[in-house]
Structures are given as structure tokens and as C-alpha cells.
Design a protein around this motif. Sequence first.
Motif, PDB file in Angstrom:
ATOM      1  N   ASN A 206       0.788  -1.236   0.000  1.00  0.00           N
ATOM      2  CA  ASN A 206       0.000   0.000   0.000  1.00  0.00           C
ATOM      3  C   ASN A 206       0.822   1.289   0.000  1.00  0.00           C
ATOM      4  O   ASN A 206       0.269   2.365   0.180  1.00  0.00           O
ATOM      5  CB  ASN A 206      -0.930  -0.004   1.220  1.00  0.00           C
ATOM      6  N   ASN A 207       2.166   1.134  -0.146  1.00  0.00           N
ATOM      7  CA  ASN A 207       3.051   2.304  -0.089  1.00  0.00           C
ATOM      8  C   ASN A 207       2.941   3.031   1.258  1.00  0.00           C
ATOM      9  O   ASN A 207       3.000   4.251   1.326  1.00  0.00           O
ATOM     10  CB  ASN A 207       2.773   3.260  -1.261  1.00  0.00           C
ATOM     11  N   TRP A 208       2.735   2.264   2.332  1.00  0.00           N
ATOM     12  CA  TRP A 208       2.763   2.820   3.693  1.00  0.00           C
ATOM     13  C   TRP A 208       4.184   2.643   4.244  1.00  0.00           C
ATOM     14  O   TRP A 208       4.841   1.636   3.948  1.00  0.00           O
ATOM     15  CB  TRP A 208       1.812   2.059   4.639  1.00  0.00           C
ATOM     16  N   LEU A 209       4.611   3.550   5.087  1.00  0.00           N
ATOM     17  CA  LEU A 209       5.908   3.377   5.747  1.00  0.00           C
ATOM     18  C   LEU A 209       5.738   2.451   6.947  1.00  0.00           C
ATOM     19  O   LEU A 209       4.779   2.581   7.706  1.00  0.00           O
ATOM     20  CB  LEU A 209       6.443   4.726   6.233  1.00  0.00           C
ATOM     21  N   LEU A 210       6.687   1.550   7.119  1.00  0.00           N
ATOM     22  CA  LEU A 210       6.723   0.739   8.343  1.00  0.00           C
ATOM     23  C   LEU A 210       7.719   1.401   9.287  1.00  0.00           C
ATOM     24  O   LEU A 210       8.917   1.473   8.996  1.00  0.00           O
ATOM     25  CB  LEU A 210       7.136  -0.703   8.039  1.00  0.00           C
ATOM     26  N   ILE A 211       7.204   1.931  10.397  1.00  0.00           N
ATOM     27  CA  ILE A 211       8.057   2.592  11.400  1.00  0.00           C
ATOM     28  C   ILE A 211       8.177   1.654  12.589  1.00  0.00           C
ATOM     29  O   ILE A 211       7.163   1.308  13.216  1.00  0.00           O
ATOM     30  CB  ILE A 211       7.425   3.928  11.866  1.00  0.00           C
ATOM     31  N   LEU A 212       9.374   1.233  12.910  1.00  0.00           N
ATOM     32  CA  LEU A 212       9.553   0.382  14.092  1.00  0.00           C
ATOM     33  C   LEU A 212      10.215   1.179  15.204  1.00  0.00           C
ATOM     34  O   LEU A 212      11.306   1.739  15.015  1.00  0.00           O
ATOM     35  CB  LEU A 212      10.361  -0.868  13.742  1.00  0.00           C
ATOM     36  N   ASP A 213       9.539   1.253  16.321  1.00  0.00           N
ATOM     37  CA  ASP A 213      10.056   1.943  17.504  1.00  0.00           C
ATOM     38  C   ASP A 213      10.851   0.926  18.319  1.00  0.00           C
ATOM     39  O   ASP A 213      10.290   0.102  19.043  1.00  0.00           O
ATOM     40  CB  ASP A 213       8.874   2.503  18.309  1.00  0.00           C
ATOM     41  N   GLU A 214      12.173   0.982  18.143  1.00  0.00           N
ATOM     42  CA  GLU A 214      13.058   0.063  18.885  1.00  0.00           C
ATOM     43  C   GLU A 214      13.809   0.819  19.969  1.00  0.00           C
ATOM     44  O   GLU A 214      14.941   0.488  20.316  1.00  0.00           O
ATOM     45  CB  GLU A 214      14.017  -0.644  17.922  1.00  0.00           C
ATOM     46  N   VAL A 215      13.157   1.852  20.503  1.00  0.00           N
ATOM     47  CA  VAL A 215      13.766   2.641  21.582  1.00  0.00           C
ATOM     48  C   VAL A 215      14.109   1.717  22.760  1.00  0.00           C
ATOM     49  O   VAL A 215      15.167   1.853  23.377  1.00  0.00           O
ATOM     50  CB  VAL A 215      12.807   3.786  21.999  1.00  0.00           C
ATOM     51  N   GLN A 216      13.231   0.782  23.048  1.00  0.00           N
ATOM     52  CA  GLN A 216      13.488  -0.134  24.168  1.00  0.00           C
ATOM     53  C   GLN A 216      14.076  -1.472  23.709  1.00  0.00           C
ATOM     54  O   GLN A 216      14.931  -2.050  24.376  1.00  0.00           O
ATOM     55  CB  GLN A 216      12.179  -0.384  24.938  1.00  0.00           C
ATOM     56  N   THR A 217      13.627  -1.982  22.546  1.00  0.00           N
ATOM     57  CA  THR A 217      14.055  -3.320  22.113  1.00  0.00           C
ATOM     58  C   THR A 217      15.408  -3.316  21.407  1.00  0.00           C
ATOM     59  O   THR A 217      16.014  -4.382  21.241  1.00  0.00           O
ATOM     60  CB  THR A 217      13.017  -3.914  21.132  1.00  0.00           C
ATOM     61  N   GLY A 218      15.871  -2.123  20.977  1.00  0.00           N
ATOM     62  CA  GLY A 218      17.093  -2.056  20.173  1.00  0.00           C
ATOM     63  C   GLY A 218      18.370  -2.200  20.983  1.00  0.00           C
ATOM     64  O   GLY A 218      18.360  -2.342  22.203  1.00  0.00           O
ATOM     65  N   ILE A 219      19.491  -2.182  20.271  1.00  0.00           N
ATOM     66  CA  ILE A 219      20.846  -2.181  20.858  1.00  0.00           C
ATOM     67  C   ILE A 219      21.070  -3.417  21.754  1.00  0.00           C
ATOM     68  O   ILE A 219      21.551  -3.317  22.890  1.00  0.00           O
ATOM     69  CB  ILE A 219      21.154  -0.841  21.594  1.00  0.00           C
TER      70      ILE A 219
END
Length: 385
Positions: A206-219
Motif C-alpha cells: 500500500n506504499n505505507w511506511l513501516l516505522i519500528l520503535d526500537e527505543v526499548q528493544t534495540g541495541i
Amino acid sequence: MSYLMSNYAPLPVTFTKGNGCYLTDNNGLVYLDALCGVAVTGLGHSHPKISEAIQSQAQQLLHTSNWYHIQQQETLAETLCKLADMDAAFFCNSGAEANEAAIKIARLHARANQINEPIILTAKQSFHGRTMATLSATGNSKVQAGFAPLVSEFIHVNFNDVEAIQKYESNPRIVAVMLEPIQGESGVIVPDADYLNHVQEICQKNNWLLILDEVQTGIGRTGKMFAHQYNQITPDILTLAKGLGNGVPIGACIAKGDAAKLLTPGTHGSTFGGNPLVCRVASTVLDVIKQDNLLNNVNVMSDYIVSSFTEKLKAVDSVLEIRAKGLMIAIELTKECTQLLQQALDKKLLINITGQSIRLLPPLIINKEQADEMIDIICELVSQL
Ligand SMILES: Cc1ncc(COP(=O)(O)O)c(C=O)c1O
């Protein structure tokens, strides 16, 4: 009498020193830190390489301005983009700011596609921050209470429900889906293994952006550098903060493809964001994670902690469920357990309580002895409930 505003209700303890997995209070008492300042100090306290990076950079240069070239920022952006298979980074000072940047990019994506009243889908029980846009994106009415009018247009759908997102495919105003790969603040809610893959398919179609909030899950927190790497996908936008700085304030919004080109001069910025100090420290954090093979430690210790809890708590009636991914761990109980916060503190252990769950976010460097110390205290407290 305190001159601080009343938006926090701190526990009656003041820490003056930290070393590895331990904190020392102003009476000299030592505590095991199984919370890491809420997923921040993954490398522990006073890590020698982090202290050295701070000291050496402070002696050279703390701050200039984003009006000038900052080499430490270029270096960190390159490392992060290569780690995440992304194209370009914007640096700021917190998780909320990283998400603000992502939301602004989604609005520019809408403009680029002649969509005048864009809507972003986010999840119920999500947490994306405390600024006006990010609390509006957050799927929790407690976070929003008192702050109307909210920033429009966010629609909150059930988490881990692909059909709930599919239902919006015919809506031409949707421009992005913003999700945490694992919901942290609502108590370590781990979706089905292929949930993000399905969401990405819908976004691409659908040409939507997938934004993943990895503020807590990242690094490294979940045992991969970024939690979405379990799904072998790449989002259009990835947001990071917390563990990236190990205690110095830094956030990052990283994008791929067209989304990486939407911020142009004058569209966004930050005075402090990405200054030489924080970028040097964040690069050192990423070096240490690699050099010390910490992702492996996260996975080994996660297996050990989860199997120990499972075994030791199997006969305890008040335990409903144990949820975990890497060193994001929750033990859900059958009843309210806020009193455990103080009881754990009395036993010199720092934890978090989220609803009816004990939430543990121990350092990525935790070893077996320290894990045993944490496990024993938690099991004792839970058994006495
Ligand atoms: C997933 C997620 N996003 C955003 C934030 C907000 O980050 P900050 O407090 O750095 O603004 C948090 C903080 O807990 C978070 O867990």
C-alpha cells in the motif's frame, strides 16, 4: 520541601555510585540493578571504555552545532546504517524525539504522495513517548489523560492482529504503521513470530511506511542488535534511544530508501542532537557490544534466567505466565503486586512493576552469579505473595 515538579514519585533511595551491574546508595548499601534505568545502561555502570570515551571526548570537544560538520556523527550514522541495513540517520536526544522525527517523515511521505490528511496506524497498549505527538501515537489513555486536544491523526489497532491492519487497506489516508516489535512499557508483550512480516507485506503493498520503535528493544536488548532482525525484515524507519548511549542522552531516527531523503535543510533539527560527545559514546557502546560478543551473552543468560524461573516458579499459584525475549523479561502474576517494588528494594534489587507483571531489564553484561542473585530474590518474593 522539594523544588522539583511532582511528575515523578521516586522511591526513597539515592544512588551515588555505580559499578557494573551494581549501584551503591548514599549509605553505602549495594543493590543489583535489574532495571538498567529502564533499558538504558546495558553495558552496566562506569564501564571503563564508556568512561574513557566520555573523558577523552570531553577534553577535546563537547558541542559545536549541526550548522557545522560533525565527524563523530558521520561515524555513528555509518555504523548504525550498516548494522541495520538502512541509508541515513538523524540524531536527537531521546526516544520521544526519535519518534517525533519518524512521525514528521511520515507526514512528508504523505505530502510527497498528495495525501493531505494523513493517518498513522499505531497499536493499543503501545508506548511511544511523552511529547504531544508521541503521546497521541501512544495507545494508552492513561498517558493521554488531561492533555486533549491530542495531535490527530492516529488510529490505534489491536497489537499482534494482522487483520486489524488489513481492514484499513482501502483507506487512502493511511500513510504509515508505527509499532514496537515487542511492547515494553505494557509489560513485554511478544507478538507472533511472523506478525511483523505480515505487517511489512501490507505496508509494501500500500506504499505505507513501516516505522519500528526500537527505543526499548534495540541495541542488543532482545539478543539481536535490533528485535526486527528476528523477522529478517528492514523497516522504512527505525527509532532508537535508551541503550544507544548507555546513559548519555541520544536518540536516533534511521531511514531507508525514499523515507531517508524526505528531511531536507530547514525541515527538522535539534540544538544538542548528535553532538560530538554523545556520538562518540554511542559508537563506543556499539564497539563494546561487538568486541565483547554481548549478543551471545544476552541469549545465553536469557535462556538460563527463563528456564530457572520456569522451574522454580512452576508450583507457585500466583504466577500466570513468564514472557521474555532476550533480556526483556516479565513474570505475570494473578494479582496486583506493586508492593514488590519496595520489597525488592529492601532486598537490594531494582526491578519494575507493570500492571500485574514484574518487569526485568538486567544489563547485557549480567553473569550467572548475578542472574542467580536476581532469580533467588524474585522467587522468594513471589512465593510469599
Ligand atoms: C518503545 C518506547 N518508545 C519511546 C519511549 C520514549 O523514550 P524517552 O523516554 O527517551 O523519550 C520509550 C520509553 O520508555 C519506549 O519504551
